[in-house]
Design a protein around this motif. Structure first.
Motif, PDB file in Angstrom:
ATOM      1  N   ILE A  95      36.481  41.146  83.886  1.00  0.00           N
ATOM      2  CA  ILE A  95      35.213  41.693  84.335  1.00  0.00           C
ATOM      3  C   ILE A  95      34.547  40.700  85.254  1.00  0.00           C
ATOM      4  O   ILE A  95      34.478  39.503  84.932  1.00  0.00           O
ATOM      5  CB  ILE A  95      34.277  41.944  83.135  1.00  0.00           C
ATOM      6  N   GLN A  96      34.062  41.157  86.391  1.00  0.00           N
ATOM      7  CA  GLN A  96      33.223  40.342  87.263  1.00  0.00           C
ATOM      8  C   GLN A  96      31.789  40.582  86.806  1.00  0.00           C
ATOM      9  O   GLN A  96      31.343  41.733  86.737  1.00  0.00           O
ATOM     10  CB  GLN A  96      33.400  40.752  88.732  1.00  0.00           C
ATOM     11  N   PHE A  97      31.088  39.517  86.461  1.00  0.00           N
ATOM     12  CA  PHE A  97      29.733  39.655  85.919  1.00  0.00           C
ATOM     13  C   PHE A  97      28.812  38.641  86.562  1.00  0.00           C
ATOM     14  O   PHE A  97      29.171  37.475  86.725  1.00  0.00           O
ATOM     15  CB  PHE A  97      29.754  39.444  84.402  1.00  0.00           C
ATOM     16  N   SER A  98      27.631  39.099  86.952  1.00  0.00           N
ATOM     17  CA  SER A  98      26.599  38.219  87.513  1.00  0.00           C
ATOM     18  C   SER A  98      25.295  38.464  86.771  1.00  0.00           C
ATOM     19  O   SER A  98      24.952  39.602  86.468  1.00  0.00           O
ATOM     20  CB  SER A  98      26.379  38.500  89.000  1.00  0.00           C
ATOM     21  N   VAL A  99      24.586  37.388  86.520  1.00  0.00           N
ATOM     22  CA  VAL A  99      23.280  37.472  85.873  1.00  0.00           C
ATOM     23  C   VAL A  99      22.245  37.726  86.964  1.00  0.00           C
ATOM     24  O   VAL A  99      22.223  37.033  87.982  1.00  0.00           O
ATOM     25  CB  VAL A  99      22.954  36.171  85.128  1.00  0.00           C
ATOM     26  N   ASN A 167      25.876  31.387  87.039  1.00  0.00           N
ATOM     27  CA  ASN A 167      25.241  32.702  86.974  1.00  0.00           C
ATOM     28  C   ASN A 167      26.182  33.847  87.315  1.00  0.00           C
ATOM     29  O   ASN A 167      25.788  34.995  87.274  1.00  0.00           O
ATOM     30  CB  ASN A 167      23.987  32.750  87.858  1.00  0.00           C
ATOM     31  N   SER A 168      27.433  33.536  87.652  1.00  0.00           N
ATOM     32  CA  SER A 168      28.405  34.616  87.827  1.00  0.00           C
ATOM     33  C   SER A 168      29.808  34.074  87.616  1.00  0.00           C
ATOM     34  O   SER A 168      30.044  32.866  87.691  1.00  0.00           O
ATOM     35  CB  SER A 168      28.261  35.288  89.198  1.00  0.00           C
ATOM     36  N   GLY A 169      30.702  34.992  87.335  1.00  0.00           N
ATOM     37  CA  GLY A 169      32.082  34.600  87.113  1.00  0.00           C
ATOM     38  C   GLY A 169      32.907  35.767  86.640  1.00  0.00           C
ATOM     39  O   GLY A 169      32.455  36.917  86.643  1.00  0.00           O
ATOM     40  N   TRP A 177      36.196  32.784  80.329  1.00  0.00           N
ATOM     41  CA  TRP A 177      35.555  32.670  81.645  1.00  0.00           C
ATOM     42  C   TRP A 177      36.362  31.859  82.633  1.00  0.00           C
ATOM     43  O   TRP A 177      36.920  30.822  82.286  1.00  0.00           O
ATOM     44  CB  TRP A 177      34.171  32.032  81.488  1.00  0.00           C
ATOM     45  N   LYS A 178      36.378  32.337  83.910  1.00  0.00           N
ATOM     46  CA  LYS A 178      37.044  31.652  85.023  1.00  0.00           C
ATOM     47  C   LYS A 178      36.233  31.894  86.288  1.00  0.00           C
ATOM     48  O   LYS A 178      35.423  32.826  86.350  1.00  0.00           O
ATOM     49  CB  LYS A 178      38.462  32.190  85.242  1.00  0.00           C
ATOM     50  N   ASN A 179      36.487  31.084  87.308  1.00  0.00           N
ATOM     51  CA  ASN A 179      35.871  31.239  88.633  1.00  0.00           C
ATOM     52  C   ASN A 179      34.350  31.373  88.542  1.00  0.00           C
ATOM     53  O   ASN A 179      33.753  32.260  89.135  1.00  0.00           O
ATOM     54  CB  ASN A 179      36.476  32.430  89.387  1.00  0.00           C
ATOM     55  N   LEU A 180      33.746  30.464  87.802  1.00  0.00           N
ATOM     56  CA  LEU A 180      32.299  30.468  87.629  1.00  0.00           C
ATOM     57  C   LEU A 180      31.606  29.892  88.857  1.00  0.00           C
ATOM     58  O   LEU A 180      32.121  28.975  89.490  1.00  0.00           O
ATOM     59  CB  LEU A 180      31.920  29.648  86.394  1.00  0.00           C
ATOM     60  N   THR A 181      30.451  30.436  89.194  1.00  0.00           N
ATOM     61  CA  THR A 181      29.684  29.930  90.330  1.00  0.00           C
ATOM     62  C   THR A 181      28.234  29.706  89.920  1.00  0.00           C
ATOM     63  O   THR A 181      27.728  30.328  89.001  1.00  0.00           O
ATOM     64  CB  THR A 181      29.722  30.904  91.527  1.00  0.00           C
TER      65      THR A 181
END
Length: 191
Positions: A95-99, A167-169, A177-181
């Motif tokens: 899942i791609q998720f952003s706060v 805040n997203s990943g 979790w992976k590819n966190l930004t």
């Protein structure tokens, strides 16, 4: 004529790390309510190239479509992936998720997966949700040493600030979790 096999979905959740956090009834000023399976009203589930939309009606979950994936043998395992928010990517099962910036509109991300066959489960998918992303609550307390030093004076905390928070990943069902930004400003400073 072959009829569709009925699908039932049963939902539970694993408690958050701090059990009292999920039981908090008061809402923090400006913060969206904590999402639990008792407050959850809808979620999305994927299984064998099918996307199911689930909504709570009374205390039961109603799936649309409401049948087991077609063309699957009754004894063949199907893995179902469920999530309360974000965009699902079948190829990587993540899942791609952003706060969102506004805390009043933020949503806690709940995720679950279950592998079962129709015959093994009598057509029921028992999902146990985990909190993959949840809001923080701060409790600020004075140590007895500081309280003694201040005497009758109180300590006013004017601000608590978190910096460099992701805040997203991508939330991968297999390994987290992976590819966190981190959100940055126009000068590429973390905010």
């Amino acid at each position: 004529i072959v009829s569709d096999l009925p699908l039932r979905v049963i939902v539970s959740e694993n408690e958050m790390i701090t059990p009292s956090a999920s039981a908090k009834s008061k809402r923090m000023k400006g913060r969206a309510p904590i999402t639990t399976t008792s407050t959850l009203t809808s979620f999305t589930m994927h299984g064998n190239s099918y996307t199911y939309q689930l909504t709570k009606e009374s205390s039961q979950w109603k799936a649309s479509p409401d049948y087991w994936p077609r063309g699957v043998d009754r004894d063949a395992d199907v893995t179902f992936y469920a999530h309360s928010a974000g965009d699902y990517y079948l190829d990587g099962k993540y899942i791609q998720f952003s706060v969102v910036d506004n805390p009043a509109n933020q949503h806690d991300l709940l995720v679950a997966s279950k592998t079962t066959s129709y015959n093994a489960s009598n057509g029921a998918v028992n999902l146990t949700f985990d909190h993959a992303c949840a809001a923080l609550e701060f409790n600020v307390c004075m140590t007895s040493k500081l309280k003694t030093k201040l005497g009758s004076h109180s300590l006013n905390v004017k601000r608590i600030e978190l910096k460099d928070v992701y805040n997203s990943g991508e939330y991968h069902y297999a390994d987290g979790w992976k590819n966190l930004t981190i959100k940055t400003d126009e000068n590429h400073n973390a905010i």
